[in-house]
Scaffold this active site. Structure first.
Site, PDB file in Angstrom:
ATOM      1  N   GLU A   1     -12.914  -2.206   9.499  1.00 48.69           N
ATOM      2  CA  GLU A   1     -13.593  -2.579   8.250  1.00 48.69           C
ATOM      3  C   GLU A   1     -15.101  -2.543   8.466  1.00 48.69           C
ATOM      4  OE1 GLU A   1     -11.402  -5.691   5.824  1.00 48.69           O
ATOM      5  OE2 GLU A   1     -11.151  -6.425   7.859  1.00 48.69           O
TER       6      GLU A   1
ATOM      7  N   HIS B   1      -0.705  -8.204   8.934  1.00 50.69           N
ATOM      8  CA  HIS B   1      -0.800  -6.799   8.518  1.00 50.69           C
ATOM      9  C   HIS B   1      -0.496  -5.806   9.641  1.00 50.69           C
ATOM     10  CE1 HIS B   1      -2.510  -8.759   5.154  1.00 50.69           C
ATOM     11  NE2 HIS B   1      -3.762  -8.789   5.554  1.00 50.69           N
TER      12      HIS B   1
ATOM     13  N   LYS C   1       0.849  -1.199   0.000  1.00 43.88           N
ATOM     14  CA  LYS C   1       0.000   0.000   0.000  1.00 43.88           C
ATOM     15  C   LYS C   1       0.885   1.250   0.000  1.00 43.88           C
ATOM     16  CE  LYS C   1      -3.881  -2.147   2.418  1.00 43.88           C
ATOM     17  NZ  LYS C   1      -5.108  -1.998   1.654  1.00 43.88           N
TER      18      LYS C   1
HETATM   19  C1  BG6 Z   1      -7.027  -9.796   4.295  1.00 46.95           C
HETATM   20  C2  BG6 Z   1      -7.902 -10.423   5.329  1.00 46.95           C
HETATM   21  O1  BG6 Z   1      -5.712 -10.258   4.420  1.00 46.95           O
HETATM   22  O2  BG6 Z   1      -7.039  -8.389   4.451  1.00 46.95           O
HETATM   23  C3  BG6 Z   1      -9.308  -9.878   5.229  1.00 46.95           C
HETATM   24  O3  BG6 Z   1      -7.911 -11.833   5.159  1.00 46.95           O
HETATM   25  C4  BG6 Z   1      -9.306  -8.386   5.279  1.00 46.95           C
HETATM   26  O4  BG6 Z   1     -10.134 -10.409   6.272  1.00 46.95           O
HETATM   27  C5  BG6 Z   1      -8.319  -7.800   4.281  1.00 46.95           C
HETATM   28  O5  BG6 Z   1     -10.612  -7.931   4.979  1.00 46.95           O
HETATM   29  C6  BG6 Z   1      -8.187  -6.308   4.449  1.00 46.95           C
HETATM   30  O6  BG6 Z   1      -7.436  -5.780   3.389  1.00 46.95           O
HETATM   31  P1  BG6 Z   1      -7.683  -4.303   2.873  1.00 46.95           P
HETATM   32  O7  BG6 Z   1      -6.646  -4.124   1.816  1.00 46.95           O
HETATM   33  O8  BG6 Z   1      -9.064  -4.253   2.342  1.00 46.95           O
HETATM   34  O9  BG6 Z   1      -7.498  -3.420   4.054  1.00 46.95           O
END
Ligand code: BG6
Length: 477
Positions: free
Chosen positions: A210, A234, A176
């Protein structure tokens, strides 16, 4: 920046990730002029179909998943780069044909967009059939194991056929734009780094909120939960980039060495420093237990943690992490709250006095620094807090949709042979070594996650995690 000629093989090319991310990402790089004229992208999966059928499948996927602003007029030309080989990952079908398609003398990359259980089979067949050699690169996706033992097994399996410098473990957060910008902000400016330590930083908050639930992937998610799905990978990567020492150079191992030191310095978590939540019986009808199709599930769809890093730079500055599904807004940000000045010369006793640096990762990438100034006007010396707000899209004149998606950038880095934004095996293992006891402690007990309403900011308990330290979460909005 142009890249060398390449042949990229995507195992699992008919799957969801290939459709949503890999093929549309490659198409956007094509439109950007980055795909060399003779590059080949070869889909490989079990489905029996020919090149033509795969090209149509790819066309549909790109149409469906390309960004709003994407120019779709070059799809036909792009599809000419695509081919397909039906392959049996556990048998012998298709491997000879794959070998005959790969050209000598160009970069070879193999994307394992398949279940980890197949990594070993594919790696072995690539080696046995003389398709991959010591110059080839392989790309693997999360979940990279579900605990330390399985991650070690996976690393050992891959290591039988590939050296560490051939293995690209994707954590898409590292692709990102703003996540990479964290390093630029910290290490290309004099402004922040002298203050970037426990003496001047009161605390740090890392939020990945989210709005989506787990419906549609409930079964996978229920075996995982927020700690395995988001924290081990992450959030840990974000924490590392915020907390690490300056690497001596922007070089893959220099950066990864520093990240690893942060993970190893994490203190074991006390049970009181973690809050788990589950969205339940919400006014809008959403309920984790229904989505997970498991009425007894104790899996967390939300987690908040207070983390301490036991080293000279950070002892005394807590890092609060939280992530969850079905929250009020989709927002990811890092907030660095500095300490208040030691003494105020102004008469205000209760005004806000701390500077905050807010690094916004998504949806709108940018930075916001709050500073105190004098309230304009003749009313005497009154202080107000104002934001120095910078949206990267505005500042750089780019419209947000032009920013390359994380996958596009990471795939191109594989072709370039740059591992800086990929996780090294020891990093992944260290991250599991820290999360394993947290998960084990929970699994051994019988407590249930705290319920929270869909559309809220998470469970009340999570607020108390900061209140007891006289701090507050920044509002999710
Ligand atoms: C993924 C997870 O690795 O990352 C998901 O398995 C999550 O559960 C996603 O929704 C979030 O990614 P981003 O890029 O939408 O923040």
């Amino acid at each position: 920046i142009p890249v060398d000629e390449f042949d990229l093989v995507i195992f699992g090319a008919t799957g969801d990730l290939a459709h949503r991310k890999i093929l549309p990402g490659l198409y956007r790089r094509y439109v950007a002029g980055q795909i060399p004229a003779s590059a080949q992208i070869i889909g490989a999966a079990r489905t029996k179909q020919d090149d033509k059928a795969f090209r149509e499948e790819a066309r549909a996927a790109i149409r469906e998943f390309a960004g709003k602003g994407d120019d779709l007029s070059q799809i036909d030309d792009f599809l000419n780069h695509l081919g397909y080989v039906a392959i049996d990952a556990r048998g012998s079908d298709g491997w000879a044909e794959l070998k005959s398609r790969i050209r000598p003398g160009v970069v070879h990359a193999f994307y394992f967009s398949v279940a980890p259980a197949l990594f070993g089979d594919i790696a072995q067949r690539l080696a046995e059939n003389g398709i991959a050699d010591q110059h080839s690169r392989i790309v693997v996706e999360k979940p990279f194991g579900r605990d330390l033992a399985t991650a070690r097994d996976l690393n050992a399996t891959l290591a039988r056929h590939f050296a560490e410098n051939q293995i690209y473990r994707i954590d898409h957060y590292l692709g990102k734009e703003t996540v990479q910008n964290l390093m630029a902000v910290r290490f290309a400016n004099m402004l922040f780094e002298p203050l970037w330590n426990a003496q001047y930083v009161d605390h740090v908050q890392i939020t990945v909120a989210e709005t989506v639930g787990v419906g549609g992937r409930g079964e996978y998610y229920d075996h995982s939960g927020a700690i395995r799905d988001m924290v081990q990978n992450h959030m840990m990567q974000l924490l590392c980039l915020i907390a690490m020492e300056p690497p001596y150079h922007f070089d893959p191992d220099a950066v990864r060495d520093e990240k690893l030191k942060v993970i190893r310095a994490l203190e074991p978590l006390e049970p009181g420093d973690i809050v788990r939540g589950q969205y339940r019986g919400s006014p809008d009808g959403s309920d984790y237990l229904k989505d997970a199709e498991n009425p007894d599930s104790r899996t967390e769809s939300y987690v908040a943690l207070k983390v301490n890093i036991a080293n000279w730079r950070w002892t005394g500055t807590p890092f609060y992490l939280r992530t969850g599904k079905k929250l009020r807004a989709r927002t990811s940000e890092i907030v660095v709250t500095f300490k208040a000045p030691p003494h105020s010369i102004f008469d205000e006793s209760d005004g806000p006095r701390s500077n905050q640096l807010v690094i916004k990762l998504q949806p709108n990438e940018g930075m916001d620094l709050t500073v105190m100034i004098k309230e304009p006007g003749p009313g005497g010396m009154r202080l107000v807090q104002v934001p120095l707000d910078m949206s990267f899209a505005d500042a750089l004149g780019a419209n947000g949709t032009d920013m390359p998606d994380a996958y596009e950038r990471l795939i191109m880095d594989v072709i370039r042979g740059n591992q800086t934004l990929f996780m090294r095996g020891d990093e992944v293992e260290a991250a599991w070594a820290w999360t394993d006891p947290i998960i084990a402690e929970w699994e051994a007990g019988s407590k249930r996650p705290e319920p929270y309403d869909a559309g809220s900011s998470g469970p009340e308990e999570a607020l108390r995690l900061l209140h007891r330290d006289n701090r507050r979460w920044r509002e999710i909005r």
